[in-house]
Design a protein around this motif. Structure first.
Motif, PDB file in Angstrom:
ATOM      1  N   ALA A   1       0.829  -1.208   0.000  1.00 27.25           N
ATOM      2  CA  ALA A   1       0.000   0.000   0.000  1.00 27.25           C
ATOM      3  C   ALA A   1       0.864   1.259   0.000  1.00 27.25           C
ATOM      4  CB  ALA A   1      -0.927  -0.009   1.216  1.00 27.25           C
ATOM      5  N   ALA A   2       1.974   1.224   0.722  1.00 27.86           N
ATOM      6  CA  ALA A   2       2.866   2.384   0.775  1.00 27.86           C
ATOM      7  C   ALA A   2       3.591   2.609  -0.545  1.00 27.86           C
ATOM      8  CB  ALA A   2       3.878   2.205   1.909  1.00 27.86           C
ATOM      9  N   MET A   3       3.735   1.552  -1.349  1.00 30.56           N
ATOM     10  CA  MET A   3       4.419   1.683  -2.647  1.00 30.56           C
ATOM     11  C   MET A   3       3.515   2.274  -3.726  1.00 30.56           C
ATOM     12  SD  MET A   3       7.629   0.889  -2.705  1.00 30.56           S
ATOM     13  CE  MET A   3       7.809   0.752  -4.491  1.00 30.56           C
ATOM     14  N   ALA A   4       2.203   2.216  -3.528  1.00 31.80           N
ATOM     15  CA  ALA A   4       1.266   2.666  -4.569  1.00 31.80           C
ATOM     16  C   ALA A   4       1.523   4.100  -5.026  1.00 31.80           C
ATOM     17  CB  ALA A   4      -0.171   2.487  -4.094  1.00 31.80           C
ATOM     18  N   PRO A   5       1.657   5.081  -4.129  1.00 37.76           N
ATOM     19  CA  PRO A   5       1.905   6.450  -4.602  1.00 37.76           C
ATOM     20  C   PRO A   5       3.260   6.609  -5.280  1.00 37.76           C
ATOM     21  CG  PRO A   5       1.988   6.343  -2.192  1.00 37.76           C
ATOM     22  CD  PRO A   5       1.446   5.046  -2.656  1.00 37.76           C
ATOM     23  N   HIS A   6       4.243   5.827  -4.880  1.00 36.70           N
ATOM     24  CA  HIS A   6       5.547   5.888  -5.542  1.00 36.70           C
ATOM     25  C   HIS A   6       5.443   5.392  -6.979  1.00 36.70           C
ATOM     26  CE1 HIS A   6       7.936   6.950  -2.015  1.00 36.70           C
ATOM     27  NE2 HIS A   6       7.285   6.037  -1.322  1.00 36.70           N
ATOM     28  N   LEU A   7       4.752   4.269  -7.175  1.00 38.15           N
ATOM     29  CA  LEU A   7       4.601   3.731  -8.527  1.00 38.15           C
ATOM     30  C   LEU A   7       3.852   4.713  -9.430  1.00 38.15           C
ATOM     31  CD1 LEU A   7       3.739  -0.021  -7.857  1.00 38.15           C
ATOM     32  CD2 LEU A   7       5.816   0.866  -8.900  1.00 38.15           C
ATOM     33  N   THR A   8       2.879   5.399  -8.878  1.00 38.40           N
ATOM     34  CA  THR A   8       2.143   6.394  -9.662  1.00 38.40           C
ATOM     35  C   THR A   8       3.075   7.447 -10.228  1.00 38.40           C
ATOM     36  OG1 THR A   8       0.166   6.075  -8.317  1.00 38.40           O
ATOM     37  CG2 THR A   8       0.312   8.129  -9.553  1.00 38.40           C
ATOM     38  N   ARG A   9       4.132   7.733  -9.490  1.00 38.39           N
ATOM     39  CA  ARG A   9       5.082   8.766  -9.904  1.00 38.39           C
ATOM     40  C   ARG A   9       6.019   8.294 -11.025  1.00 38.39           C
ATOM     41  NH1 ARG A   9      10.061   9.284  -8.106  1.00 38.39           N
ATOM     42  NH2 ARG A   9       9.656   8.017  -6.253  1.00 38.39           N
ATOM     43  N   PHE A  10       6.620   7.100 -10.892  1.00 40.03           N
ATOM     44  CA  PHE A  10       7.645   6.700 -11.872  1.00 40.03           C
ATOM     45  C   PHE A  10       7.229   5.531 -12.767  1.00 40.03           C
ATOM     46  CE2 PHE A  10       8.675   4.067  -8.175  1.00 40.03           C
ATOM     47  CZ  PHE A  10       8.918   2.829  -8.745  1.00 40.03           C
ATOM     48  N   ALA A  11       6.133   4.844 -12.413  1.00 42.01           N
ATOM     49  CA  ALA A  11       5.681   3.700 -13.227  1.00 42.01           C
ATOM     50  C   ALA A  11       4.160   3.625 -13.166  1.00 42.01           C
ATOM     51  CB  ALA A  11       6.317   2.416 -12.703  1.00 42.01           C
ATOM     52  N   PRO A  12       3.466   4.603 -13.768  1.00 39.26           N
ATOM     53  CA  PRO A  12       2.018   4.716 -13.589  1.00 39.26           C
ATOM     54  C   PRO A  12       1.197   3.560 -14.151  1.00 39.26           C
ATOM     55  CG  PRO A  12       2.793   6.218 -15.291  1.00 39.26           C
ATOM     56  CD  PRO A  12       4.007   5.663 -14.623  1.00 39.26           C
ATOM     57  N   HIS A  13       1.802   2.737 -15.021  1.00 35.49           N
ATOM     58  CA  HIS A  13       1.052   1.618 -15.597  1.00 35.49           C
ATOM     59  C   HIS A  13       1.301   0.304 -14.863  1.00 35.49           C
ATOM     60  CE1 HIS A  13      -0.388   4.053 -18.934  1.00 35.49           C
ATOM     61  NE2 HIS A  13       0.830   4.544 -19.029  1.00 35.49           N
ATOM     62  N   PHE A  14       1.979   0.388 -13.712  1.00 35.74           N
ATOM     63  CA  PHE A  14       2.233  -0.793 -12.895  1.00 35.74           C
ATOM     64  C   PHE A  14       1.410  -0.687 -11.615  1.00 35.74           C
ATOM     65  CE2 PHE A  14       5.566  -0.624 -15.894  1.00 35.74           C
ATOM     66  CZ  PHE A  14       5.985  -1.937 -16.102  1.00 35.74           C
ATOM     67  N   ARG A  15       0.975  -1.820 -11.111  1.00 41.11           N
ATOM     68  CA  ARG A  15      -0.019  -1.832 -10.049  1.00 41.11           C
ATOM     69  C   ARG A  15       0.534  -2.338  -8.709  1.00 41.11           C
ATOM     70  NH1 ARG A  15      -1.781   1.278 -12.818  1.00 41.11           N
ATOM     71  NH2 ARG A  15      -3.582   1.175 -14.203  1.00 41.11           N
ATOM     72  N   ALA A  16       0.212  -1.613  -7.643  1.00 46.41           N
ATOM     73  CA  ALA A  16       0.474  -2.054  -6.277  1.00 46.41           C
ATOM     74  C   ALA A  16      -0.879  -2.381  -5.666  1.00 46.41           C
ATOM     75  CB  ALA A  16       1.186  -0.970  -5.479  1.00 46.41           C
ATOM     76  N   GLU A  17      -1.192  -3.657  -5.551  1.00 48.35           N
ATOM     77  CA  GLU A  17      -2.501  -4.094  -5.077  1.00 48.35           C
ATOM     78  C   GLU A  17      -2.338  -4.824  -3.746  1.00 48.35           C
ATOM     79  OE1 GLU A  17      -5.115  -4.827  -9.010  1.00 48.35           O
ATOM     80  OE2 GLU A  17      -3.514  -6.300  -8.691  1.00 48.35           O
ATOM     81  N   ALA A  18      -2.742  -4.164  -2.681  1.00 48.75           N
ATOM     82  CA  ALA A  18      -2.587  -4.711  -1.331  1.00 48.75           C
ATOM     83  C   ALA A  18      -3.773  -5.602  -0.982  1.00 48.75           C
ATOM     84  CB  ALA A  18      -2.437  -3.575  -0.326  1.00 48.75           C
ATOM     85  N   LYS A  19      -3.778  -6.798  -1.588  1.00 47.03           N
ATOM     86  CA  LYS A  19      -4.846  -7.764  -1.344  1.00 47.03           C
ATOM     87  C   LYS A  19      -4.241  -9.072  -0.845  1.00 47.03           C
ATOM     88  CE  LYS A  19      -6.619  -7.801  -5.493  1.00 47.03           C
ATOM     89  NZ  LYS A  19      -7.571  -8.045  -6.606  1.00 47.03           N
ATOM     90  N   LYS A  20      -4.976  -9.786   0.000  1.00 44.13           N
ATOM     91  CA  LYS A  20      -4.469 -11.055   0.525  1.00 44.13           C
ATOM     92  C   LYS A  20      -4.294 -12.100  -0.572  1.00 44.13           C
ATOM     93  CE  LYS A  20      -5.941 -10.804   5.342  1.00 44.13           C
ATOM     94  NZ  LYS A  20      -6.682 -11.477   6.442  1.00 44.13           N
TER      95      LYS A  20
END
Length: 224
Positions: free
Chosen positions: A42-61
């Motif tokens: 979840a903490a990586m999601a905003p970072h990815l939006t900045r440098f890799a917007p087409h990659f997904r950080a999905e915090a699901k079990k």
């Protein structure tokens, strides 16, 4: 997030890789491994939006960026039921599995690292990657040898012993055309993994791989 207790649990799991032990210790797995991993994702999601917007950080079990703890033992001589590492894969939004372009985090008691690129790409994708290198070797060399990238990452993965058919024996990128994986690895030390700044540390290293990821995505015809 992660702590020394995370690695203590992974070491214990390595020594007790049995269903009865895991079931008895599942609450510890949730508290020491899965919950910190989901917090990190979840903490990586905003970072990815900045440098890799087409990659997904999905915090699901299940079904998200955190890879399953259960091993696929169908075709393996090793019938141990559980993975003894934490695997986190931030894959491309258009990707369906671990073979898609992605950013990877590997945490284990015996070592941690970051990975970027395409691991074991399917035959069609592999052909496209090789063609891009064959047609634009100078661009590939610029990406591969980028000083910021090379300061953290080293190309890795499996390669053929012989050059694939259709490529000249004297092609300047002949060694890279033998690759079956287009991945790069960067070490991650224990003190970094347990630091509160881990998401920023990982994001900074992943950002250094932007030229490589842009080249690979372009070769595959997907946005970076």
């Amino acid at each position: 997030m992660f702590s020394s207790q995370t690695f203590d649990f992974l070491a214990e799991l390595t020594a007790n890789n049995r269903r009865d032990w895991f079931v008895a210790n599942q609450a510890r797995y949730e508290a020491l491994v899965r919950e910190p991993a989901l917090e990190f994702i979840a903490a990586m999601a905003p970072h990815l939006t900045r440098f890799a917007p087409h990659f997904r950080a999905e915090a699901k079990k299940a079904g998200g960026s955190l890879m399953r703890v259960f091993r696929d033992t169908r075709f393996s001589r090793d019938k141990s039921p559980y993975k003894t590492n934490v695997g986190i894969h931030f894959r491309h939004a258009l990707g369906k599995d671990v073979h898609a372009p992605g950013y990877y985090v590997h945490l284990a008691a015996d070592g941690c690292f970051l990975g970027v690129g395409c691991w074991h790409p399917e035959p069609v994708a592999l052909g496209r990657l090789r063609e891009a290198i064959a047609e634009r070797p100078e661009q590939w060399f610029k990406v591969r040898n980028d000083p910021l990238f090379a300061a953290s990452f080293a190309l890795s993965g499996d390669s053929l012993t012989r050059l694939p058919r259709g490529y000249a024996a004297d092609h300047p990128a002949r060694e890279d055309l033998k690759r079956k994986d287009f991945i790069a690895i960067a070490p991650l030390v224990f003190d970094e993994v347990v630091a509160p700044e881990l998401p920023a540390i990982v994001a900074q290293r992943f950002t250094a791989a932007t030229p490589l990821m842009t080249f690979l995505c372009s070769a595959l015809g997907v946005p970076a």
